[in-house]
Design a protein around this motif. Structure first.
Motif, mmCIF file in Angstrom:
data_model
loop_
_atom_site.group_PDB
_atom_site.id
_atom_site.type_symbol
_atom_site.label_atom_id
_atom_site.label_comp_id
_atom_site.label_asym_id
_atom_site.label_seq_id
_atom_site.Cartn_x
_atom_site.Cartn_y
_atom_site.Cartn_z
ATOM 1 N N VAL A 199 0.844 -1.199 0.000
ATOM 2 C CA VAL A 199 0.000 0.000 0.000
ATOM 3 C C VAL A 199 0.878 1.248 0.000
ATOM 4 O O VAL A 199 2.005 1.229 0.492
ATOM 5 C CB VAL A 199 -0.962 0.029 1.205
ATOM 6 N N ALA A 200 0.339 2.308 -0.583
ATOM 7 C CA ALA A 200 1.038 3.593 -0.618
ATOM 8 C C ALA A 200 0.260 4.607 0.199
ATOM 9 O O ALA A 200 -0.973 4.683 0.097
ATOM 10 C CB ALA A 200 1.171 4.084 -2.061
ATOM 11 N N VAL A 201 0.964 5.371 1.008
ATOM 12 C CA VAL A 201 0.324 6.405 1.817
ATOM 13 C C VAL A 201 0.145 7.661 0.969
ATOM 14 O O VAL A 201 1.104 8.198 0.432
ATOM 15 C CB VAL A 201 1.160 6.719 3.067
ATOM 16 N N VAL A 202 -1.110 8.104 0.859
ATOM 17 C CA VAL A 202 -1.425 9.296 0.074
ATOM 18 C C VAL A 202 -1.396 10.547 0.932
ATOM 19 O O VAL A 202 -0.815 11.560 0.570
ATOM 20 C CB VAL A 202 -2.812 9.150 -0.592
ATOM 21 N N ALA A 203 -2.026 10.474 2.096
ATOM 22 C CA ALA A 203 -2.125 11.662 2.945
ATOM 23 C C ALA A 203 -2.455 11.280 4.379
ATOM 24 O O ALA A 203 -3.085 10.253 4.638
ATOM 25 C CB ALA A 203 -3.202 12.604 2.414
ATOM 26 N N THR A 204 -1.996 12.123 5.292
ATOM 27 C CA THR A 204 -2.418 12.038 6.696
ATOM 28 C C THR A 204 -3.687 12.865 6.831
ATOM 29 O O THR A 204 -3.746 14.009 6.369
ATOM 30 C CB THR A 204 -1.327 12.584 7.622
ATOM 31 N N ILE A 205 -4.707 12.290 7.436
ATOM 32 C CA ILE A 205 -6.010 12.945 7.507
ATOM 33 C C ILE A 205 -6.236 13.529 8.899
ATOM 34 O O ILE A 205 -6.219 12.791 9.895
ATOM 35 C CB ILE A 205 -7.141 11.937 7.184
#
Length: 251
Positions: A199-205
């Motif tokens: 998995v790739a991290v797109v953004a911290t929410i």
């Protein structure tokens, strides 16, 4: 749930063997996101307390509360949000004065590592090409509640909800993304780290309330003294270092 049934079946056998074996078993019901860290902590605890054995039951926090309320023989409960622990407290399941926040986490937006979609943030989830987004069921899974609140704050819930594929736990949502069965998903930082090659991290929410995990002793648990020992162990520096290794932070 299979683990819980097995433990219920074993209780008379352990009692017949004598008090030592029964008294040594500590049953811990814990949020699914704690699986890897708690397994390591449990092994370390057993090494330091050779007369004790730790039995884990991992699942989404709300179903764990329901199991305890129905009489599952649980000594310690660790949930992934305050809401689930509030429910346990409201049902008068907790031993007074034992509830403590012991770690914190972070909500992430992730995609399959080989995703062909250009997803760089929450707004990109509105793209027509994005049709399957996984998150925990907000009705029963803490990560789903955090996600829904974050999307409502961003005024995106109405766009994402029709695309939602609900997971029964955060680990199920993680698996959906890792297997490429969805376009994107919401998990905790600690879960993304478990499948960092898939998995790739797109953004911290950002979340409106901090992602904090409470732990507490179950008042009617079969092993009250042993449960207290395990909670104290989790709060101590050694176990906190293990939790930090898996990506958890201090609350």
């Amino acid at each position: 749930m299979r683990n819980t049934k097995m433990m219920v079946a074993l209780m008379p056998v352990l009692a017949a063997m004598g008090g030592t074996a029964a008294a040594a078993d500590i049953t811990v019901s814990a949020a699914a996101s704690l699986t890897n860290a708690f397994k390591e902590i449990g092994a370390a605890y057993e090494k330091d307390h050779p007369d004790d054995k730790v039995l884990f039951n991992f699942a989404a926090s709300d179903p764990l509360v329901q199991q305890i309320a129905k009489g599952a023989p649980v000594d310690v409960f660790a949930s992934a949000d305050q809401d689930a622990m509030d429910k346990a407290e409201g049902l008068k399941l907790l031993a007074a004065g034992t509830r403590k926040n012991f770690v914190a986490n972070t909500l992430l937006l992730i995609t399959p590592v080989n995703s062909k979609h250009a997803i760089k943030g929450l707004n990109d989830l509105q793209q027509p090409a994005i049709t399957r987004i996984t998150l925990g069921n907000p009705a029963s899974v803490p990560v789903g509640r955090y996600t829904r609140n974050a999307l409502e704050q961003a005024k995106l819930w109405s766009a994402v909800e029709p695309k939602a594929i609900y997971g029964t736990s955060v680990r199920q949502s993680l698996d959906y993304v890792a297997r490429g069965e969805v376009d994107a998903g919401f998990v905790y930082a600690t879960d993304a780290a478990v499948q960092k090659d898939k998995v790739a991290v797109v953004a911290t929410i950002p979340t409106t309330t901090p992602v904090t995990y409470p732990i507490a002793l179950i008042e009617k648990g079969p092993q009250v003294a042993a449960g207290r020992r395990f909670i104290a162990y989790v709060m101590a520096p050694g176990a906190q270092a293990v939790l930090a290794k898996y990506g958890f932070s201090r609350p």
